[in-house]
Scaffold this motif. Structure first.
Motif, mmCIF file in Angstrom:
data_model
loop_
_atom_site.group_PDB
_atom_site.id
_atom_site.type_symbol
_atom_site.label_atom_id
_atom_site.label_comp_id
_atom_site.label_asym_id
_atom_site.label_seq_id
_atom_site.Cartn_x
_atom_site.Cartn_y
_atom_site.Cartn_z
ATOM 1 N N ALA A 107 46.745 41.254 50.466
ATOM 2 C CA ALA A 107 47.420 42.303 51.243
ATOM 3 C C ALA A 107 48.903 42.415 50.895
ATOM 4 N N ARG A 108 49.369 41.523 50.005
ATOM 5 C CA ARG A 108 50.753 41.507 49.529
ATOM 6 C C ARG A 108 51.757 41.168 50.637
ATOM 7 N N ARG A 109 51.266 40.412 51.635
ATOM 8 C CA ARG A 109 52.186 39.903 52.654
ATOM 9 C C ARG A 109 52.908 38.658 52.145
ATOM 10 N N ILE A 110 52.307 37.960 51.187
ATOM 11 C CA ILE A 110 52.980 36.884 50.466
ATOM 12 C C ILE A 110 52.780 37.138 48.980
ATOM 13 N N ALA A 111 53.674 36.594 48.164
ATOM 14 C CA ALA A 111 53.603 36.854 46.724
ATOM 15 C C ALA A 111 52.641 35.916 46.012
ATOM 16 N N LEU A 112 52.631 34.640 46.429
ATOM 17 C CA LEU A 112 51.896 33.623 45.687
ATOM 18 C C LEU A 112 50.882 32.913 46.577
ATOM 19 N N HIS A 113 49.689 32.740 46.063
ATOM 20 C CA HIS A 113 48.665 31.926 46.715
ATOM 21 C C HIS A 113 48.576 30.620 45.939
ATOM 22 N N LEU A 114 49.048 29.536 46.549
ATOM 23 C CA LEU A 114 49.004 28.215 45.930
ATOM 24 C C LEU A 114 47.603 27.655 46.085
ATOM 25 N N SER A 115 46.965 27.302 44.985
ATOM 26 C CA SER A 115 45.570 26.882 45.045
ATOM 27 C C SER A 115 45.331 25.781 44.017
ATOM 28 N N ASN A 116 44.077 25.626 43.593
ATOM 29 C CA ASN A 116 43.700 24.689 42.546
ATOM 30 C C ASN A 116 42.580 25.325 41.740
ATOM 31 N N VAL A 117 42.149 24.680 40.683
ATOM 32 C CA VAL A 117 41.176 25.315 39.792
ATOM 33 C C VAL A 117 39.896 25.726 40.514
ATOM 34 N N PRO A 118 39.222 24.831 41.277
ATOM 35 C CA PRO A 118 38.006 25.283 41.967
ATOM 36 C C PRO A 118 38.263 26.438 42.935
ATOM 37 N N GLY A 119 39.427 26.424 43.596
ATOM 38 C CA GLY A 119 39.754 27.492 44.525
ATOM 39 C C GLY A 119 40.124 28.784 43.827
ATOM 40 N N SER A 120 40.454 28.707 42.532
ATOM 41 C CA SER A 120 40.863 29.893 41.796
ATOM 42 C C SER A 120 39.735 30.536 41.003
ATOM 43 N N VAL A 121 38.669 29.793 40.746
ATOM 44 C CA VAL A 121 37.546 30.386 40.009
ATOM 45 C C VAL A 121 37.038 31.661 40.687
ATOM 46 N N PRO A 122 36.864 31.699 42.022
ATOM 47 C CA PRO A 122 36.422 32.948 42.661
ATOM 48 C C PRO A 122 37.409 34.106 42.492
ATOM 49 N N VAL A 123 38.684 33.786 42.282
ATOM 50 C CA VAL A 123 39.696 34.832 42.120
ATOM 51 C C VAL A 123 39.406 35.673 40.874
ATOM 52 N N LEU A 124 38.761 35.066 39.887
ATOM 53 C CA LEU A 124 38.434 35.794 38.660
ATOM 54 C C LEU A 124 37.508 36.977 38.939
#
Length: 336
Positions: A210-227
């Motif tokens: 929603a662009r209320r924050i610029a960065l989502h701090l995560s890790n590799v398993p948490g970022s795979v769905p982002v793809l």
């Protein structure tokens, strides 16, 4: 001076080392499982996950406990009890009977909390929580909206320098692996990006989308769905080698040599749990990560695993506590 690489962390995060050592650990532990079978477990085992539904710890714990339920004759039931940087769950396990039927599934904050909370921590991590098994290690990551102005780490640093305190980055807690990763980034890049705490991973991701924050701090398993999300992308990761499941994503260390931070997950039992039960659990979790179906699921998540003993898990925790303690002190991280 911050020590950015804890003892052994790169060895643990090297997939080749994990695979080479996996068979040996299982072979050495096999006699112990035979001695324990028939006596434990004789009823369901409760695994208290220190974080909310949808995060990496929740996903990986359920993959492992599903296999345990199918192969031990008893249910391993994951119970999410998030909050207070994992200390609510940890305190519940500390005060549970030391019989192996209540376990803690924790993550990197486990090694941060002793220095973060100090005397306010309601238990002694090393004395009251016995290491059972180190279940996974994965680099931290930064996810952004597809329209975010930076596509590279140098561009992110340039934006942050142009507007000190003008960027917000969200994680699931003060002292989390991702918060630690951000503070190290701030120091090494000489920038000031604000940290914003959320109740769980979906909430952070939603505010980033929603662009209320610029960065989502995560890790590799948490970022795979982002793809799979057209509106988002993975900007960078905090490892030192290319990440198979994040093709083309750059390492922060390419721009900031020596930068390296990881999320890790582990399983712990209340102090006083018998060595026989600890060994049975360790051996069986080692078998779980080597099961083809489990290994493939973890691989697709980017969760790196290897066989390990309770003593190795304890040594790893000790090194991580020293590393994270130095970052907490240097960045003056405080919990209110």
């Amino acid at each position: 001076m911050i020590q950015v690489t804890g003892t052994g962390i790169r060895r643990w995060a090297d997939r080749r080392t994990f695979l080479l050592s996996a068979g040996l650990g299982a072979a050495l532990a096999a006699p112990a499982i035979a001695r324990a079978q028939g006596r434990f477990p004789t009823r369901p085992v409760r695994v208290i996950c220190a974080y909310g539904v949808g995060g990496t710890a929740d996903v990986v714990s359920r993959i492992l406990c599903n296999w345990m339920s199918q192969n031990t004759g008893q249910q391993f039931v994951v119970e999410n009890r998030g909050g207070a940087a994992g200390t609510i769950a940890a305190n519940a396990v500390v005060n549970a009977p030391a019989d192996g039927y209540t376990l803690l599934y924790d993550a990197t904050a486990h090694s941060v909390n002793p220095s973060l909370f100090g005397a306010r921590l309601p238990y002694n991590t090393e004395r009251q929580l016995m290491p059972v098994f180190l279940s996974m290690v994965a680099p931290n990551t930064i996810n952004v909206h597809r329209d975010f102005g930076a596509r590279t780490v140098p561009e992110l640093i340039a934006i942050a320098k142009a507007s000190p305190g003008g960027l917000d980055a969200g994680s699931t807690g003060v002292g989390s692996a991702q918060h630690i990763s951000l503070e190290l980034f701030n120091k090494m890049a000489d920038v000031r990006i604000n940290h914003v705490t959320y109740r769980d991973t979906p909430a952070v991701r939603n505010d980033m989308l929603a662009r209320r924050i610029a960065l989502h701090l995560s890790n590799v398993p948490g970022s795979v769905p982002v793809l799979q999300i057209p509106e988002a992308r993975v900007l960078c990761h905090a490892g030192v080698v290319p990440v198979e499941v994040l093709p083309g994503v750059e390492a922060i260390a390419t721009t900031l040599p020596g930068y390296e931070t990881y999320e890790w997950n582990g399983i712990f039992a209340p102090a006083g749990t018998s060595s026989e039960i600890i060994q049975y659990l360790n051996t069986t979790f080692n078998r779980a990560i080597q099961a083809p179906a489990v290994a493939e699921l973890l691989r697709t998540l980017g969760a790196v695993t290897r066989a390990n003993t309770p003593d190795e898990c304890a040594s790893f925790r000790q090194a991580q506590m020293a590393l994270h303690g130095s970052i907490v002190r240097d960045a003056n991280i405080r919990i209110e």
